[in-house]
Scaffold this motif. Structure first.
Motif, PDB file in Angstrom:
ATOM      1  N   GLY A  84       0.999  -1.002  -0.225  1.00  0.00           N
ATOM      2  CA  GLY A  84       0.005  -0.086   0.023  1.00  0.00           C
ATOM      3  C   GLY A  84       0.585   1.576  -0.120  1.00  0.00           C
ATOM      4  N   SER A  85       0.673   2.301  -0.448  1.00  0.00           N
ATOM      5  CA  SER A  85       0.981   3.266  -0.891  1.00  0.00           C
ATOM      6  C   SER A  85       0.042   4.625  -1.161  1.00  0.00           C
ATOM      7  N   LEU A  86       0.402   6.194  -0.538  1.00  0.00           N
ATOM      8  CA  LEU A  86      -0.414   7.415  -0.699  1.00  0.00           C
ATOM      9  C   LEU A  86      -0.430   7.379  -2.057  1.00  0.00           C
ATOM     10  N   HIS A  87      -0.145   7.464  -3.237  1.00  0.00           N
ATOM     11  CA  HIS A  87      -0.247   7.511  -4.745  1.00  0.00           C
ATOM     12  C   HIS A  87       1.362   7.245  -5.761  1.00  0.00           C
ATOM     13  N   GLY A  88       1.382   6.571  -6.829  1.00  0.00           N
ATOM     14  CA  GLY A  88       2.328   7.148  -7.302  1.00  0.00           C
ATOM     15  C   GLY A  88       3.535   7.454  -7.013  1.00  0.00           C
ATOM     16  N   LYS A  89       3.719   8.894  -6.912  1.00  0.00           N
ATOM     17  CA  LYS A  89       4.879   9.879  -6.375  1.00  0.00           C
ATOM     18  C   LYS A  89       5.693   8.902  -5.438  1.00  0.00           C
ATOM     19  N   THR A  90       4.349   7.924  -4.167  1.00  0.00           N
ATOM     20  CA  THR A  90       5.507   7.460  -3.011  1.00  0.00           C
ATOM     21  C   THR A  90       5.524   6.574  -2.790  1.00  0.00           C
ATOM     22  N   HIS A  91       5.634   5.753  -3.962  1.00  0.00           N
ATOM     23  CA  HIS A  91       5.674   3.953  -4.547  1.00  0.00           C
ATOM     24  C   HIS A  91       7.100   4.175  -4.755  1.00  0.00           C
ATOM     25  N   SER A  92       7.475   2.494  -3.867  1.00  0.00           N
ATOM     26  CA  SER A  92       8.601   2.484  -5.024  1.00  0.00           C
ATOM     27  C   SER A  92       8.983   1.414  -5.012  1.00  0.00           C
ATOM     28  N   PHE A  93       9.476   1.305  -5.738  1.00  0.00           N
ATOM     29  CA  PHE A  93      10.305  -0.059  -6.776  1.00  0.00           C
ATOM     30  C   PHE A  93       9.107  -0.573  -6.998  1.00  0.00           C
ATOM     31  N   ALA A  94       8.231  -0.281  -8.181  1.00  0.00           N
ATOM     32  CA  ALA A  94       6.545   0.436  -8.407  1.00  0.00           C
ATOM     33  C   ALA A  94       6.923  -0.971  -9.507  1.00  0.00           C
ATOM     34  N   GLY A 135      -7.839   2.848  -1.743  1.00  0.00           N
ATOM     35  CA  GLY A 135      -8.381   2.532  -0.118  1.00  0.00           C
ATOM     36  C   GLY A 135      -6.987   1.942   0.540  1.00  0.00           C
ATOM     37  N   TYR A 136      -7.636   1.047   1.921  1.00  0.00           N
ATOM     38  CA  TYR A 136      -6.156   1.061   2.404  1.00  0.00           C
ATOM     39  C   TYR A 136      -6.383  -1.083   2.827  1.00  0.00           C
ATOM     40  N   ILE A 137      -5.448  -0.796   2.506  1.00  0.00           N
ATOM     41  CA  ILE A 137      -4.909  -2.660   3.062  1.00  0.00           C
ATOM     42  C   ILE A 137      -5.728  -3.024   4.332  1.00  0.00           C
ATOM     43  N   ASP A 138      -7.188  -4.101   4.130  1.00  0.00           N
ATOM     44  CA  ASP A 138      -7.988  -3.667   4.850  1.00  0.00           C
ATOM     45  C   ASP A 138      -7.616  -6.068   4.610  1.00  0.00           C
ATOM     46  N   ALA A 139      -9.097  -6.602   6.188  1.00  0.00           N
ATOM     47  CA  ALA A 139      -9.318  -7.984   5.908  1.00  0.00           C
ATOM     48  C   ALA A 139      -9.978  -8.492   4.024  1.00  0.00           C
ATOM     49  N   GLU A 140     -10.416  -7.807   3.708  1.00  0.00           N
ATOM     50  CA  GLU A 140     -11.619  -7.810   2.842  1.00  0.00           C
ATOM     51  C   GLU A 140     -11.034  -8.428   1.850  1.00  0.00           C
ATOM     52  N   LEU A 141      -9.444  -7.481   1.252  1.00  0.00           N
ATOM     53  CA  LEU A 141      -9.174  -7.670   0.288  1.00  0.00           C
ATOM     54  C   LEU A 141      -7.821  -8.599   0.629  1.00  0.00           C
ATOM     55  N   ILE A 142      -6.842  -9.086   1.298  1.00  0.00           N
ATOM     56  CA  ILE A 142      -6.237  -9.990   1.348  1.00  0.00           C
ATOM     57  C   ILE A 142      -7.258 -11.395   1.277  1.00  0.00           C
ATOM     58  N   GLY A 143      -8.319 -11.646   2.453  1.00  0.00           N
ATOM     59  CA  GLY A 143      -9.123 -12.816   2.353  1.00  0.00           C
ATOM     60  C   GLY A 143      -9.444 -13.347   0.513  1.00  0.00           C
ATOM     61  N   ASN A 144      -9.622 -12.160  -0.561  1.00  0.00           N
ATOM     62  CA  ASN A 144     -10.045 -11.800  -1.594  1.00  0.00           C
ATOM     63  C   ASN A 144      -9.306 -12.134  -1.765  1.00  0.00           C
ATOM     64  N   LEU A 145      -7.835 -12.229  -2.376  1.00  0.00           N
ATOM     65  CA  LEU A 145      -6.906 -12.592  -2.370  1.00  0.00           C
ATOM     66  C   LEU A 145      -6.272 -13.918  -2.419  1.00  0.00           C
ATOM     67  N   LEU A 146      -6.168 -14.292  -1.602  1.00  0.00           N
ATOM     68  CA  LEU A 146      -6.065 -15.567  -1.031  1.00  0.00           C
ATOM     69  C   LEU A 146      -6.516 -16.884  -1.197  1.00  0.00           C
ATOM     70  N   LYS A 184       2.164   2.940  11.832  1.00  0.00           N
ATOM     71  CA  LYS A 184       1.504   1.684  13.028  1.00  0.00           C
ATOM     72  C   LYS A 184       0.015   1.234  12.925  1.00  0.00           C
ATOM     73  N   PRO A 185      -0.843   2.254  12.466  1.00  0.00           N
ATOM     74  CA  PRO A 185      -2.200   1.787  11.621  1.00  0.00           C
ATOM     75  C   PRO A 185      -1.987   0.489  10.412  1.00  0.00           C
ATOM     76  N   PHE A 186      -1.522   0.850   9.887  1.00  0.00           N
ATOM     77  CA  PHE A 186      -1.197  -0.284   8.867  1.00  0.00           C
ATOM     78  C   PHE A 186      -1.077  -1.499  10.267  1.00  0.00           C
ATOM     79  N   MET A 187      -0.280  -1.473  10.775  1.00  0.00           N
ATOM     80  CA  MET A 187       0.838  -3.118  11.981  1.00  0.00           C
ATOM     81  C   MET A 187      -0.757  -3.044  12.298  1.00  0.00           C
ATOM     82  N   SER A 188      -1.295  -2.032  13.614  1.00  0.00           N
ATOM     83  CA  SER A 188      -1.840  -2.364  13.759  1.00  0.00           C
ATOM     84  C   SER A 188      -3.494  -3.198  13.686  1.00  0.00           C
ATOM     85  N   SER A 189      -3.684  -2.832  12.149  1.00  0.00           N
ATOM     86  CA  SER A 189      -4.863  -3.459  12.156  1.00  0.00           C
ATOM     87  C   SER A 189      -4.673  -5.322  10.819  1.00  0.00           C
ATOM     88  N   ILE A 190      -3.523  -4.663  10.219  1.00  0.00           N
ATOM     89  CA  ILE A 190      -3.175  -6.499  10.096  1.00  0.00           C
ATOM     90  C   ILE A 190      -2.710  -7.639  11.184  1.00  0.00           C
TER      91      ILE A 190
END
Length: 409
Positions: A305-315, A351-362, A375-381
């Motif tokens: 997950g990233s804000l947008h293309g300008k902050t996305h590294s190693f795309a 959006g943000y990486i959440d359970a629905e996204l992860i569950g649909n991909l796996l 931290k918010p991302f880590m706590s959520s996961i």
């Protein structure tokens, strides 16, 4: 006040006394640790360079130590529960080059802080018990750190302490992250390491003489160089110092350390799930590169997950890995995509990486999960994996802060 020699085992009376202090430490833990650090930096300023000033200013270090002290008090009769915490601390200490002579300094100030904050006489049973307990824990950490230092020095191309490295290449990965390719100044190769581990960078500091930061190695092991990818943090003294360095300049580097890594010697049939956000991509990228080389048959899911293309590294690099390896599935999610991002199809969802996204991909929840990010991302996961009932042995993360904050969240 000197810390006594470590006993071979804690006495029953010491265990009972230390456990009895758990409630009062829960209530006064941060007050105690704030007083401890203030006292130690006043009485022993020579150790100030071993501590992160920004973590001190923000209270992170104090909360982390308070959590560790409370956990030790609560589990002093079952130290196996603390094995992973002890390993994490030993690895952090090895990265900072903590030596046996530092322990009496910490111990004397910690015991004095307990005595002063709780208004206890020097011969009180609580002070005596904690002196014995601290000596016991210190002996465990000193022993493990000695093993780590010996392993580092004896490894092929290994070394002890800090060594001069030259910045042989500098690459801007995004608007906020720059990669530094580092090779030994003496022309030697670099030692191997476990994907996910970090190195310590030591730089000059006008107040303490030097200061240190840990940076994850952001590529699979390569004998010719290390690579770290550093985000320029607002008011980040070390990160901005690094961003101002030019190719050809030198840095002081410590050997690879860390207990967060992908163990390539293990051969699980479960899918491997790598989850990251922001600069948390750095250790996960090293894992992705290493896993595709070592286990081309294992299913790998790389979700970033990233804000947008300008902050996305190693795309482009991740897309290339995914395109070349049938066993790799990558998914990129932007929380604030731009019109340019949409036109260029730079992301897969919003959006943000959440359970629905992860569950649909796996294909199954029974996977090995590795994650790193804000931290918010880590706590959520972390919360979601607990809710799914994923065993602790299949959950691995790197959290730059007190783990108690993550676990509480």
């Amino acid at each position: 006040m000197k810390t006594p020699p470590a006993p071979l085992a804690l006495s029953e009376n010491t265990i009972a006394t230390v456990k009895s202090t758990s409630p009062v430490l829960q209530e006064n833990g941060e007050l105690l640790t704030r007083h401890f650090y203030e006292r130690m930096f006043r009485e022993n300023p020579e150790v100030s360079s071993l501590f992160n000033a920004s973590n001190q200013a923000g209270g992170t270090q104090q909360r982390a130590l308070a959590g560790a002290i409370c956990a030790f008090a609560a589990n002093v009769d079952n130290l196996e529960v603390l094995a992973s915490a002890v390993e994490r601390i030993a690895q952090k200490h090895a990265g900072l080059r903590i030596l046996p002579e530092h322990y009496p300094i910490v111990g004397s100030n910690l015991l004095a802080a307990i005595q002063e904050v709780l208004s206890l006489p020097a011969d009180h049973e609580i002070v005596t018990a904690w002196a014995e307990a601290y000596g016991f824990l210190a002996s465990i950490l000193i022993g493990r750190e000695h093993q780590i230092y010996t392993e580092q020095e004896n490894k092929e191309n290994g070394w002890s302490g800090f060594k001069n490295f030259r910045i042989v290449r500098k690459v801007r990965e995004s608007d906020v992250i720059t990669s530094f390719y580092l090779s030994p100044e003496d022309g030697s190769n670099v030692p191997g390491y476990k994907p996910g581990q970090y190195i310590t960078v030591r730089v000059p500091d006008p107040k303490s003489g030097t200061t240190m930061r840990n940076y994850s190695l952001s590529c699979a092991p390569n004998p010719g160089h290390f690579r770290i990818s550093v985000k320029a943090e607002p008011n980040g003294a070390v990160s901005n110092f690094l961003h101002g360095k030019a190719e050809g300049e030198t840095l002081e580097i410590g050997p690879p350390c860390g207990e967060f890594f992908l163990d390539l010697s293990e051969h699980h049939e479960r899918p491997l799930v790598l989850l990251s956000a922001g600069v948390g991509i750095t250790p996960l990228l090293a894992m992705l590169e290493s896993a595709t080389n070592a286990r081309p048959e294992r299913e790998i899911y790389f979700i970033h997950g990233s804000l947008h293309g300008k902050t996305h590294s190693f795309a482009s690099h991740v897309r290339e890995i995914s395109a070349k390896n049938d066993n790799v599935t990558s998914h990129i999610r932007y929380s604030e995509p731009t019109e340019e991002d949409r036109a260029a199809n730079r992301f897969d969802s919003t959006g943000y990486i959440d359970a629905e996204l992860i569950g649909n991909l796996l294909p199954t929840r029974d996977c090995d999960y590795y994650f790193c990010g804000p931290k918010p991302f880590m706590s959520s996961i972390y919360r979601q994996l607990l809710a799914w009932g994923i065993p602790g042995t299949q959950v691995h993360f790197e959290f730059f802060g007190p783990r108690e904050e993550l676990e509480t969240a």
